[in-house]
Design an enzyme around this catalytic site. Structure first.
Site, PDB file in Angstrom:
ATOM      1  N   GLU A 132       0.856  -1.183   0.000  1.00  0.00           N
ATOM      2  CA  GLU A 132       0.000   0.000   0.000  1.00  0.00           C
ATOM      3  C   GLU A 132       0.897   1.240   0.000  1.00  0.00           C
ATOM      4  O   GLU A 132       1.184   1.824   1.050  1.00  0.00           O
ATOM      5  CB  GLU A 132      -0.933  -0.004   1.216  1.00  0.00           C
ATOM      6  CG  GLU A 132      -1.975   1.093   1.136  1.00  0.00           C
ATOM      7  CD  GLU A 132      -2.963   1.053   2.286  1.00  0.00           C
ATOM      8  OE1 GLU A 132      -3.783   1.991   2.370  1.00  0.00           O
ATOM      9  OE2 GLU A 132      -2.919   0.115   3.089  1.00  0.00           O
ATOM     10  N   LYS A 169      -3.430 -14.479  18.869  1.00  0.00           N
ATOM     11  CA  LYS A 169      -3.776 -14.228  17.472  1.00  0.00           C
ATOM     12  C   LYS A 169      -5.287 -14.274  17.217  1.00  0.00           C
ATOM     13  O   LYS A 169      -5.739 -14.708  16.154  1.00  0.00           O
ATOM     14  CB  LYS A 169      -3.036 -15.212  16.549  1.00  0.00           C
ATOM     15  CG  LYS A 169      -1.524 -15.088  16.665  1.00  0.00           C
ATOM     16  CD  LYS A 169      -0.771 -16.191  15.975  1.00  0.00           C
ATOM     17  CE  LYS A 169       0.726 -16.063  16.276  1.00  0.00           C
ATOM     18  NZ  LYS A 169       1.495 -17.194  15.767  1.00  0.00           N
ATOM     19  N   ASP A 226       6.082 -11.962  13.958  1.00  0.00           N
ATOM     20  CA  ASP A 226       5.005 -12.867  13.555  1.00  0.00           C
ATOM     21  C   ASP A 226       3.822 -12.003  13.133  1.00  0.00           C
ATOM     22  O   ASP A 226       3.146 -11.407  13.974  1.00  0.00           O
ATOM     23  CB  ASP A 226       4.624 -13.768  14.737  1.00  0.00           C
ATOM     24  CG  ASP A 226       3.642 -14.855  14.344  1.00  0.00           C
ATOM     25  OD1 ASP A 226       2.918 -14.681  13.336  1.00  0.00           O
ATOM     26  OD2 ASP A 226       3.570 -15.885  15.042  1.00  0.00           O
ATOM     27  N   HIS A 237      -4.841   9.020  -2.718  1.00  0.00           N
ATOM     28  CA  HIS A 237      -4.592   7.624  -3.106  1.00  0.00           C
ATOM     29  C   HIS A 237      -4.457   7.502  -4.620  1.00  0.00           C
ATOM     30  O   HIS A 237      -3.554   6.800  -5.117  1.00  0.00           O
ATOM     31  CB  HIS A 237      -5.732   6.727  -2.609  1.00  0.00           C
ATOM     32  CG  HIS A 237      -5.484   6.143  -1.259  1.00  0.00           C
ATOM     33  ND1 HIS A 237      -5.032   4.864  -1.072  1.00  0.00           N
ATOM     34  CD2 HIS A 237      -5.606   6.676  -0.022  1.00  0.00           C
ATOM     35  CE1 HIS A 237      -4.901   4.615   0.216  1.00  0.00           C
ATOM     36  NE2 HIS A 237      -5.239   5.703   0.884  1.00  0.00           N
TER      37      HIS A 237
END
Length: 352
Positions: free
Chosen positions: A39, A170, A246, A341
């Protein structure tokens, strides 16, 4: 399917260094950070927040308010009465388990235990200090040792699982937001009104109002869990990938609250992130690019145990604030976000 002897071919994630950011508190000075992302507008967006921090005397002030990695064990009893008696015994004998942990690990230190009973099931959420490691494997090993000791006490418990999801690893959860998992950080900055108008093309009142309407009310009607922010996950994933973390831990990391006030002197803007799971040693940190990145960030210095990981967490929190501030400012102005953007992404070079 890839066999153990095969190597997968992957596309390298574009990485750029952004900043420097000016920091005080847990980290003092001006520091650049690497962001790995596809991005591309994220780099100039965070860069705008970073450049604003250099115009503010204290820059981004980061406070680390907690450090712990958790693992929850699951025991099975014959009844809730037996489970309750066992829970009380485990809490009462916590010093014994702390000594056991210290004797069996160079870095893990048991801090506390929280128990929860569901029917005849006993969940015990252990929290540990893990030095400079994120600590997933370290706490699992420590919890395994503790579990064997508890089962040997004769409390009429059976093994359920080494991880009972009360950790919670997670996954988005209330318990992590309340008790913390990883490093808990608060990043804040007080930006004079003149800088808000000149650099962000908006006002302190407009940003504070949007933080309530969008982040608080919008997140509430969406059913967000202990989250009221615009896009913490964007900055965290980028810095996690660039520093060998991670990446799945952005699930917890994305939880947090953006809080803003319009004060007489300017905009008070803060990001509270209770679940920053980062480490500077361990799995993923041996790759040359990761080593160089951590060295350049000052996270490979001789410090007390946990000092380098604490620095990395502070830099991640400051990065989140820079990106969050920039995005919210853009969203106070109609059309600015989309126009930016389109300009940045369409001007980026593309491969055939």
């Amino acid at each position: 399917m890839i066999t153990p002897t095969e190597t997968a071919t992957s596309t390298a994630i574009p990485t750029r260094w952004v900043g420097p950011m000016r920091l005080s508190g847990a980290v003092t000075g001006e520091v650049e950070v690497p962001l790995a992302t596809f991005e591309s507008p994220l780099w100039p967006s965070v860069g705008r927040g970073a450049s604003i921090s250099r115009e503010v005397w204290d820059g981004v002030i980061v406070t680390i308010v907690g450090e712990r990695m958790t693992r929850s064990t699951l025991f099975v009893a014959s009844s809730a009465t037996v489970a309750d008696a066992a829970a009380r015994e485990i809490v009462a004998r916590l010093p014994e388990l702390q000594d056991l942990t210290a004797a069996s690990s160079r870095h893990a230190r048991l801090l506390e235990a929280h128990t929860e009973i569901v029917g005849n099931l006993l969940f015990v959420r252990f929290a540990f200090e893990t030095g400079d490691a994120a600590g997933h494997n370290m706490v699992t090993k420590a919890a395994d040792t503790i579990m064997r000791r508890i089962l040997a006490w004769g409390l009429r418990l059976d093994y359920g699982s080494i991880s009972g999801n009360f950790c919670s690893d997670k996954k988005v959860s209330a318990v992590n937001g309340i008790l913390g998992r990883g490093r808990s950080a608060v990043a804040e900055m007080l930006i004079p009104n003149e800088i808000v108008v000149r650099r962000l093309r908006t006002t302190a009142h407009a940003i504070a109002e949007l933080a309530v309407r969008k982040n608080l009310v919008g997140s509430t009607i969406a059913g967000s869990l202990r989250s009221a922010n615009a896009h913490y996950a964007n900055m965290l994933l980028a810095i996690y990938l660039a520093t060998g973390q991670d990446a799945a831990n952005i699930v917890e990391g994305s939880q947090g609250i953006t809080y803003a006030e319009a004060r007489d002197e300017g905009l008070y803007f803060s990001c509270t992130i209770p679940n920053l799971i980062v480490g500077t040693v361990g799995s993923g940190k041996h790759h040359p690019d990761i080593e160089r990145a951590l060295e350049r960030m000052g996270c490979r210095e001789e410090r007390e145990p946990g000092g380098n990981a604490r620095r990395l967490a502070a830099l991640a929190a400051a990065t989140v604030l820079c990106g969050e501030l920039s995005l919210l400012a853009a969203q106070t102005n109609p059309g600015e976000l989309m126009a930016t953007h389109l300009r940045l992404e369409r001007s980026a070079p593309r491969r055939a």
